[in-house]
Scaffold this motif. Structure first.
Motif, PDB file in Angstrom:
ATOM      1  N   GLY A   1      17.887  76.206 -46.478  1.00  0.00           N
ATOM      2  CA  GLY A   1      16.584  75.721 -45.736  1.00  0.00           C
ATOM      3  C   GLY A   1      16.192  74.595 -46.804  1.00  0.00           C
ATOM      4  N   ALA A   2      16.897  74.362 -47.938  1.00  0.00           N
ATOM      5  CA  ALA A   2      16.431  73.497 -48.977  1.00  0.00           C
ATOM      6  C   ALA A   2      17.040  71.959 -48.557  1.00  0.00           C
ATOM      7  N   ALA A   3      16.143  70.814 -48.730  1.00  0.00           N
ATOM      8  CA  ALA A   3      16.829  69.636 -48.623  1.00  0.00           C
ATOM      9  C   ALA A   3      17.529  69.121 -49.608  1.00  0.00           C
ATOM     10  N   VAL A   4      18.861  69.572 -49.787  1.00  0.00           N
ATOM     11  CA  VAL A   4      19.684  69.196 -50.747  1.00  0.00           C
ATOM     12  C   VAL A   4      20.901  68.423 -50.542  1.00  0.00           C
ATOM     13  N   LEU A   5      21.521  68.429 -49.438  1.00  0.00           N
ATOM     14  CA  LEU A   5      22.883  68.016 -49.110  1.00  0.00           C
ATOM     15  C   LEU A   5      23.122  66.694 -49.555  1.00  0.00           C
ATOM     16  N   SER A   6      22.100  65.763 -49.688  1.00  0.00           N
ATOM     17  CA  SER A   6      22.301  64.453 -50.413  1.00  0.00           C
ATOM     18  C   SER A   6      22.707  64.489 -51.946  1.00  0.00           C
ATOM     19  N   ARG A   7      22.463  65.646 -52.439  1.00  0.00           N
ATOM     20  CA  ARG A   7      23.017  66.114 -53.898  1.00  0.00           C
ATOM     21  C   ARG A   7      24.111  66.601 -53.966  1.00  0.00           C
ATOM     22  N   GLY A   8      24.613  66.827 -52.838  1.00  0.00           N
ATOM     23  CA  GLY A   8      26.124  67.632 -53.028  1.00  0.00           C
ATOM     24  C   GLY A   8      27.459  66.893 -53.289  1.00  0.00           C
ATOM     25  N   LEU A   9      28.296  67.621 -53.551  1.00  0.00           N
ATOM     26  CA  LEU A   9      29.826  66.833 -53.916  1.00  0.00           C
ATOM     27  C   LEU A   9      30.536  66.391 -52.810  1.00  0.00           C
ATOM     28  N   THR A  10      31.036  65.362 -52.941  1.00  0.00           N
ATOM     29  CA  THR A  10      31.706  64.649 -51.662  1.00  0.00           C
ATOM     30  C   THR A  10      33.259  65.016 -51.919  1.00  0.00           C
TER      31      THR A  10
ATOM     32  N   ASP B   1      21.925  65.449 -41.604  1.00  0.00           N
ATOM     33  CA  ASP B   1      20.357  65.893 -41.745  1.00  0.00           C
ATOM     34  C   ASP B   1      20.649  66.413 -43.326  1.00  0.00           C
ATOM     35  N   ASN B   2      19.867  66.267 -43.920  1.00  0.00           N
ATOM     36  CA  ASN B   2      19.860  66.538 -45.422  1.00  0.00           C
ATOM     37  C   ASN B   2      19.307  68.022 -45.814  1.00  0.00           C
ATOM     38  N   ARG B   3      18.861  68.782 -44.821  1.00  0.00           N
ATOM     39  CA  ARG B   3      18.567  70.223 -44.949  1.00  0.00           C
ATOM     40  C   ARG B   3      19.825  71.127 -44.776  1.00  0.00           C
ATOM     41  N   ASP B   4      19.995  71.973 -46.018  1.00  0.00           N
ATOM     42  CA  ASP B   4      21.105  72.844 -45.936  1.00  0.00           C
ATOM     43  C   ASP B   4      20.694  73.976 -45.020  1.00  0.00           C
ATOM     44  N   PRO B   5      21.424  74.357 -43.602  1.00  0.00           N
ATOM     45  CA  PRO B   5      20.984  75.540 -42.868  1.00  0.00           C
ATOM     46  C   PRO B   5      20.900  76.909 -43.458  1.00  0.00           C
ATOM     47  N   PHE B   6      21.745  76.851 -44.459  1.00  0.00           N
ATOM     48  CA  PHE B   6      21.871  78.186 -45.266  1.00  0.00           C
ATOM     49  C   PHE B   6      20.812  78.634 -45.879  1.00  0.00           C
TER      50      PHE B   6
ATOM     51  N   PRO C   1      25.001  71.724 -52.757  1.00  0.00           N
ATOM     52  CA  PRO C   1      25.106  72.005 -54.210  1.00  0.00           C
ATOM     53  C   PRO C   1      24.518  73.279 -54.425  1.00  0.00           C
ATOM     54  N   LEU C   2      24.029  74.242 -53.390  1.00  0.00           N
ATOM     55  CA  LEU C   2      23.380  75.735 -53.569  1.00  0.00           C
ATOM     56  C   LEU C   2      24.683  76.742 -53.502  1.00  0.00           C
TER      57      LEU C   2
END
Length: 116
Positions: free
Chosen positions: A66-75, A59-64, A87-88
């Motif tokens: 609510g923003a749809a940002v996980l696709s922009r995170g660091l792997t 899921d792209n939504r960060d549960p902490f 990324p937040l």
């Protein structure tokens, strides 16, 4: 035989409740970078490909936040487990299971993925 993803017509597909959904071209996934895909129900998935060519989708939504940002995170990897860090607030999510590595009570949806 090794296929160069950018020279194939393979689609990355996610298993949803009603069958397989073609989310994007395999060539759109670069190792170490995520891509957001809009799903038929209006939600989003974050898709990833690692350097070995393995595919992941959560899921792209960060549960902490609510923003749809996980696709922009660091792997990265932790104890052999691939993860993406939001990324937040930087919480890490296991790409195979969706489990938050920093809070056992939190999980995001993980999707079965294939290229065909």
């Amino acid at each position: 035989m090794t296929l160069a993803p950018e020279t194939t017509d393979l689609k990355v597909q996610l298993r949803l409740s009603d069958g397989w959904f073609a989310a994007c071209d395999l060539g759109a996934l670069l190792p170490g970078r995520g891509v957001a895909a809009l799903l038929p129900d209006g939600s989003q998935a974050a898709l990833f490909r690692d350097r070995k060519g393995d595919l992941y989708a959560i899921d792209n939504r960060d549960p902490f936040t609510g923003a749809a940002v996980l696709s922009r995170g660091l792997t990265g990897t932790h104890q052999g487990r691939p993860f993406v860090a939001s990324p937040l607030l930087k919480q890490r999510f296991d790409l195979a299971t969706g489990q938050c590595l920093d809070d056992d009570s939190v999980r995001v949806t993980a999707y079965e993925v294939k290229a065909s």
